[in-house]
Design an enzyme around this catalytic site. Structure first.
Site, mmCIF file in Angstrom:
data_model
loop_
_atom_site.group_PDB
_atom_site.id
_atom_site.type_symbol
_atom_site.label_atom_id
_atom_site.label_comp_id
_atom_site.label_asym_id
_atom_site.label_seq_id
_atom_site.Cartn_x
_atom_site.Cartn_y
_atom_site.Cartn_z
ATOM 1 N N GLU A 66 52.182 -40.130 -44.282
ATOM 2 C CA GLU A 66 50.987 -39.743 -43.526
ATOM 3 C C GLU A 66 50.225 -38.620 -44.231
ATOM 4 O OE1 GLU A 66 51.453 -36.442 -42.728
ATOM 5 O OE2 GLU A 66 53.485 -36.746 -43.518
ATOM 6 N N GLU A 96 53.509 -37.412 -46.864
ATOM 7 C CA GLU A 96 52.966 -38.473 -47.730
ATOM 8 C C GLU A 96 54.000 -39.535 -48.089
ATOM 9 O OE1 GLU A 96 51.228 -36.834 -51.277
ATOM 10 O OE2 GLU A 96 50.068 -35.332 -50.200
#
Length: 339
Positions: A170, A314
């Protein structure tokens, strides 16, 4: 939201353990690798599991509460990081290239108009991100359902392309706040234990963030047994809801799921509320240094592969752990046996 996710069938477990124990090594000497190999063999219902077309999906969304000072970075960093992904310069790009994973960036609700871009999936639920959960619910029920459905749709498409192992990551300035609130509501852990420094807040910033999180809890006045859709609508992010849908669809299609850090695991908490059997399909890649992740893992019964102080997000923790998962598959398929 209905997903059909059966518990993983362990009918082959005894045969898998026999195969593992008879490799040319002392019994149990490969430790966690042996557990991972057996787990994936059961997921795939085979004595010779394979990892095909691995993907990392990075969902991005903006949060209305970010402008209240819950992060040390301005909200514009969300869209700037998407540009970084598209240029191949982020940590996620580096590790996905290193490990042969296809990385997809997904705009779940970033407050920026990217226009059509190669390498970016436009799944935007709202052009302005979520509402400020300090003042009102972050999203409507319809938006939450749409985000979950879109995440599922994206994963079903990559499953149709032969992907059987996937992680979600994310990006969204302020999303550790959402993750903290979701974790507090779902696990029952104290808000104090769920709120961390995020992007590197100093002591004063952390105290301010904790006060804002308490303000959000006080505003919503949710009961301890609130259903997960209500929790997501009150405090969630579009990227978090979309990750939950992606994970649910991945388990439904029999994928091995690589659980990442604090924010991604908040999505897993939501998915677990919808379908508790999802954890059968999960490998907990690492334990984040972000406050609250240990509470999440303990609640879900996970056993992290790595604990090396990462907290980037991420999907990077999952990508760094992926070679360990590949090693587990390599030894069960390629190592000689005493037989």
């Amino acid at each position: 939201m209905h997903f059909s996710i059966p518990a993983v069938d362990k009918a082959l477990l005894a045969e898998l353990l026999h195969k593992i124990d008879n490799k040319t090594k002392p019994i149990g000497s490969l430790g966690r690798l042996e557990e991972i190999a057996a787990q994936i063999g059961c997921i795939q219902k085979t004595l010779s599991p394979q990892l095909n077309n691995p993907h990392m999906l990075i969902f991005a969304g903006d949060h209305g509460a970010a402008k209240a000072g819950i992060s040390s970075y301005p909200q514009d960093v969300s869209w700037q990081m998407i540009e970084n992904y598209l240029q191949g310069g982020a940590g996620a790009n580096v590790f996905s290239r290193l490990n042969g994973m296809t990385m997809l960036a997904i705009d779940a609700g970033v407050a920026h108009d990217f226009g059509p871009r190669e390498g970016l999936i436009d799944a935007k639920i709202s052009p302005t991100g979520t509402h400020n959960y300090l003042e009102e619910p972050a999203m409507t029920r319809e938006q939450c359902e749409a985000a979950i459905a879109k995440g599922a749709e994206i994963v079903r498409a990559i499953a149709d392309q032969g992907c059987n192992v996937m992680g979600v990551g994310e990006k969204g300035i302020g999303n550790t706040g959402s993750a903290s609130l979701i974790t507090h509501m779902v696990t029952g852990a104290s808000l104090e234990d769920c709120v961390g420094r995020g992007t590197g807040l100093n002591d004063a910033g952390l105290a301010h963030k904790k006060a804002l999180m308490q303000k959000a809890v006080d505003r919503a006045q949710l009961p301890a047994d609130a259903d997960i859709m209500t929790i997501l609508c009150e405090f969630g992010g579009f990227e978090i809801a979309m990750m939950a849908g992606a994970l649910l669809a991945g388990a439904e299609r029999g994928m091995t799921l690589l659980a990442d850090g604090f924010i991604a695991t908040s999505a897993l908490l939501a998915a677990h509320r919808i379908a508790p059997t999802i954890t059968d399909y999960c490998i907990f890649s690492h334990c984040s240094a972000e406050a609250g992740h240990r509470a999440q893992i303990a609640f879900l019964g996970g056993k992290p592969v790595l604990d090396i102080g990462m907290r980037l997000g991420e999907g990077t923790g999952a990508m760094v752990a992926f070679p360990v998962v590949r090693a587990a598959i390599a030894f069960i398929n390629e190592m000689a046996s005493f037989e």
